[in-house]
Design a protein around this motif. Structure first.
Motif, PDB file in Angstrom:
ATOM      1  N   ASN A 169     -89.692  58.707 -40.189  1.00 50.45           N
ATOM      2  CA  ASN A 169     -88.507  58.265 -39.439  1.00 50.45           C
ATOM      3  C   ASN A 169     -87.241  59.007 -39.842  1.00 50.45           C
ATOM      4  OD1 ASN A 169     -89.955  56.174 -38.043  1.00 50.45           O
ATOM      5  ND2 ASN A 169     -89.932  54.984 -39.931  1.00 50.45           N
ATOM      6  N   ALA A 170     -87.354  59.959 -40.763  1.00 50.22           N
ATOM      7  CA  ALA A 170     -86.169  60.709 -41.191  1.00 50.22           C
ATOM      8  C   ALA A 170     -85.806  61.759 -40.146  1.00 50.22           C
ATOM      9  CB  ALA A 170     -86.442  61.369 -42.540  1.00 50.22           C
ATOM     10  N   TRP A 171     -84.516  62.090 -40.057  1.00 49.84           N
ATOM     11  CA  TRP A 171     -84.071  63.065 -39.069  1.00 49.84           C
ATOM     12  C   TRP A 171     -83.321  64.235 -39.696  1.00 49.84           C
ATOM     13  CZ3 TRP A 171     -85.526  64.592 -34.656  1.00 49.84           C
ATOM     14  CH2 TRP A 171     -84.708  65.349 -33.836  1.00 49.84           C
ATOM     15  N   PRO A 204     -82.129  66.977 -42.674  1.00 49.49           N
ATOM     16  CA  PRO A 204     -82.867  67.676 -43.737  1.00 49.49           C
ATOM     17  C   PRO A 204     -82.787  66.979 -45.083  1.00 49.49           C
ATOM     18  CG  PRO A 204     -81.598  69.230 -42.410  1.00 49.49           C
ATOM     19  CD  PRO A 204     -81.187  67.875 -41.972  1.00 49.49           C
ATOM     20  N   TRP A 205     -81.597  66.468 -45.446  1.00 52.41           N
ATOM     21  CA  TRP A 205     -81.464  65.787 -46.734  1.00 52.41           C
ATOM     22  C   TRP A 205     -82.271  64.490 -46.749  1.00 52.41           C
ATOM     23  CZ3 TRP A 205     -80.323  67.875 -51.028  1.00 52.41           C
ATOM     24  CH2 TRP A 205     -79.426  68.923 -51.104  1.00 52.41           C
ATOM     25  N   GLU A 206     -82.267  63.778 -45.650  1.00 53.51           N
ATOM     26  CA  GLU A 206     -83.022  62.521 -45.591  1.00 53.51           C
ATOM     27  C   GLU A 206     -84.518  62.767 -45.737  1.00 53.51           C
ATOM     28  OE1 GLU A 206     -83.314  58.605 -42.618  1.00 53.51           O
ATOM     29  OE2 GLU A 206     -82.136  60.362 -42.052  1.00 53.51           O
ATOM     30  N   ARG A 207     -85.000  63.843 -45.136  1.00 49.50           N
ATOM     31  CA  ARG A 207     -86.423  64.146 -45.267  1.00 49.50           C
ATOM     32  C   ARG A 207     -86.784  64.527 -46.700  1.00 49.50           C
ATOM     33  NH1 ARG A 207     -85.439  66.566 -40.154  1.00 49.50           N
ATOM     34  NH2 ARG A 207     -85.117  68.618 -41.088  1.00 49.50           N
ATOM     35  N   ARG A 208     -85.909  65.245 -47.363  1.00 53.03           N
ATOM     36  CA  ARG A 208     -86.212  65.661 -48.734  1.00 53.03           C
ATOM     37  C   ARG A 208     -86.139  64.503 -49.721  1.00 53.03           C
ATOM     38  NH1 ARG A 208     -84.706  69.646 -45.731  1.00 53.03           N
ATOM     39  NH2 ARG A 208     -85.272  71.810 -46.167  1.00 53.03           N
ATOM     40  N   LEU A 209     -85.224  63.575 -49.508  1.00 49.69           N
ATOM     41  CA  LEU A 209     -85.081  62.441 -50.415  1.00 49.69           C
ATOM     42  C   LEU A 209     -86.239  61.451 -50.289  1.00 49.69           C
ATOM     43  CD1 LEU A 209     -81.237  61.752 -50.125  1.00 49.69           C
ATOM     44  CD2 LEU A 209     -82.482  62.812 -52.027  1.00 49.69           C
ATOM     45  N   CYS A 210     -86.993  61.538 -49.195  1.00 45.94           N
ATOM     46  CA  CYS A 210     -88.163  60.655 -49.062  1.00 45.94           C
ATOM     47  C   CYS A 210     -89.212  60.926 -50.134  1.00 45.94           C
ATOM     48  CB  CYS A 210     -88.791  60.821 -47.679  1.00 45.94           C
ATOM     49  SG  CYS A 210     -87.753  60.256 -46.326  1.00 45.94           S
ATOM     50  N   PHE A 211     -89.226  62.148 -50.667  1.00 44.38           N
ATOM     51  CA  PHE A 211     -90.215  62.510 -51.668  1.00 44.38           C
ATOM     52  C   PHE A 211     -89.668  62.379 -53.091  1.00 44.38           C
ATOM     53  CE2 PHE A 211     -91.175  64.940 -47.803  1.00 44.38           C
ATOM     54  CZ  PHE A 211     -92.467  64.490 -47.563  1.00 44.38           C
ATOM     55  N   ALA A 212     -88.503  61.772 -53.231  1.00 42.44           N
ATOM     56  CA  ALA A 212     -87.910  61.616 -54.566  1.00 42.44           C
ATOM     57  C   ALA A 212     -88.716  60.673 -55.470  1.00 42.44           C
ATOM     58  CB  ALA A 212     -86.465  61.151 -54.442  1.00 42.44           C
ATOM     59  N   PRO A 213     -89.191  59.508 -55.004  1.00 39.43           N
ATOM     60  CA  PRO A 213     -89.954  58.626 -55.912  1.00 39.43           C
ATOM     61  C   PRO A 213     -91.231  59.263 -56.448  1.00 39.43           C
ATOM     62  CG  PRO A 213     -89.132  57.364 -54.045  1.00 39.43           C
ATOM     63  CD  PRO A 213     -88.859  58.799 -53.733  1.00 39.43           C
ATOM     64  N   PRO A 214     -92.085  59.894 -55.615  1.00 36.87           N
ATOM     65  CA  PRO A 214     -93.246  60.585 -56.206  1.00 36.87           C
ATOM     66  C   PRO A 214     -92.834  61.705 -57.158  1.00 36.87           C
ATOM     67  CG  PRO A 214     -93.558  60.303 -53.847  1.00 36.87           C
ATOM     68  CD  PRO A 214     -92.146  59.946 -54.143  1.00 36.87           C
ATOM     69  N   PHE A 215     -91.746  62.393 -56.825  1.00 43.23           N
ATOM     70  CA  PHE A 215     -91.265  63.460 -57.707  1.00 43.23           C
ATOM     71  C   PHE A 215     -90.861  62.897 -59.073  1.00 43.23           C
ATOM     72  CE2 PHE A 215     -87.573  65.790 -59.366  1.00 43.23           C
ATOM     73  CZ  PHE A 215     -88.142  67.042 -59.555  1.00 43.23           C
TER      74      PHE A 215
END
Length: 419
Positions: free
Chosen positions: A299-301, A303-314
């Protein structure tokens, strides 16, 4: 008439014979000349059919006139026929009308056929020329000419493909535009990985866990390239913004698979020497965080929002990497450098892409090559290579039964086999 009289001698004789029996043959000849003049304006194939119709009509008219003359033996009848012009006049008018109708219908039909053929051929040739023109010229547009959903980088001025069909998008593989580097840098690794990587993995030779982690690594290594290749190739498809969003979600799905399944061998090796309960908890926690990131990424639109979605696994990977560096949980010591590069290079590439560097500093100068997205793609390729190198070292390390000093496993397959 030159066309009729010169074309067939039998028709000429029939026309002369007909003039003997009707006093108004001059009018019949005028009709014939008119038909002949119309025939001159049409192709030769049409005149043959019309002459045949004229011959048949003249023959039937001569037979009718001869039969009528033979029946009138009485001089009074003959005199009446001669003196009274009405019967011959009516017959002559009927003959003339019949000829006009036959000639007119044939000529009109021929003319309509020719017009239809010319219009059909012209329309088909124009449509085919338009199609050829569409693919013959690689027309590239400016940023301002693109639909709103494709205006995501205002610093790339030129080199945009217009909205195209599926075949037009595929044809764009064979000329240069501002997505060429993005397509090639993520298309070629698919072929390379599928050809080389499977033969390097242990698969089932070291137990079910090794087979499962081998599958995770292969799927995680190839999935981001497939999603990115399809997205960048068909992003300008003429199906509107809704299809573009689906393609973007496919791209994000490929990245998520790489971040989740592709990182499972690293997580498993990093906590390999922990108690079995903690080992399962670590893998379960990482899986939950990965699925949370997937839901957000779909549901991200921006570029920053899409990248921050992977912050918890990172952050989870950074935690186990710290434990690994301290020598607490396990993992191959030779893979540590590749693990650091794996996440550091990927994070740096994502930042470059989101900040639009260097085209923000030199707008319009790197439209086709070396813009931020090109650099990000190449850095992601380097990151996945580091992931591959670290995974091979971790799988080889886990196959050694003496890697964990406390309660060393007998074999690689016996430890955490219930996974």
């Amino acid at each position: 008439m030159s066309t009729v009289n010169g074309g067939d001698s039998s028709i000429k004789n029939q026309t002369v014979g007909l003039s003997r029996y009707q006093p108004t043959g001059q009018r019949f000849n005028r009709v014939t000349v008119s038909a002949g003049n119309n025939k001159k304006a049409h192709p030769p194939t049409t005149s043959a059919a019309t002459l045949a119709q004229l011959a048949t009509t003249n023959g039937s008219l001569n037979d009718q006139l001869l039969a009528a003359g033979s029946q009138k033996q009485d001089p009074q009848d003959v005199r009446g026929t001669t003196d009274d012009p009405e019967p011959s006049k009516g017959l002559d008018e009927r003959s003339e009308e019949k000829l006009q109708r036959i000639c007119g219908e044939n000529i009109a039909d021929d003319k309509n056929d020719i017009v239809k053929q010319r219009s059909t051929s012209s329309s088909s040739s124009s449509s085919s020329s338009d199609q050829k023109e569409e693919y013959k010229e690689a027309i590239l547009l400016r940023w301002s000419d693109m639909p709103r959903h494709l205006q995501f980088n205002p610093y790339i001025y030129t080199g945009y493909r217009p909205v195209m069909t599926i075949w037009g998008c595929i044809a764009s593989l064979f000329y240069v535009h501002n997505e060429t580097i993005n397509i090639m840098t993520h298309g070629l690794p698919v072929v390379y990985i599928l050809v080389t990587v499977p033969s390097l993995l242990p698969w089932g030779s070291q137990g079910p866990l090794a087979a499962f982690l081998s599958w995770c690594h292969l799927i995680g290594a190839v999935s981001p390239w497939i999603g990115s290749f399809v997205y960048h190739l068909f992003m300008n498809l003429d199906r509107g913004e809704a299809i573009y969003k689906k393609l973007l979600q496919l791209d994000m799905l490929g990245i998520w698979i790489s971040q989740s399944f592709g990182a499972l061998p690293m997580i498993a090796a990093s906590v390999h020497c922990l108690p079995e309960t903690l080992w399962h908890c670590c893998l379960l926690t990482y899986s939950v965080l990965s699925f949370w990131g997937l839901l957000k990424a779909m549901n991200a639109w921006s570029p920053w929002e899409r990248r921050l979605c992977f912050a918890p696994p990172f952050m989870m990977r950074m935690l186990v990497l710290t434990l690994r560096y301290l020598g607490i949980s396990g993992g191959s010591p030779t893979a540590l450098t590749h693990l650091v590069l794996q996440d550091f290079v990927a994070a740096a590439g994502g930042a470059v892409g989101a900040l639009h560097i260097p085209e923000k500093w030199i707008p319009g100068k790197v439209d086709l090559f070396l813009n931020s997205h090109n650099i990000m793609h190449m850095m992601v390729v380097m990151a996945v290579y580091s992931m591959h190198a670290a995974t091979l070292r971790d799988l080889a390390w886990m196959s050694n039964p003496s890697v964990c000093f406390a309660e060393p496993p007998t074999t690689f397959s016996s430890n955490h086999e219930e996974l």
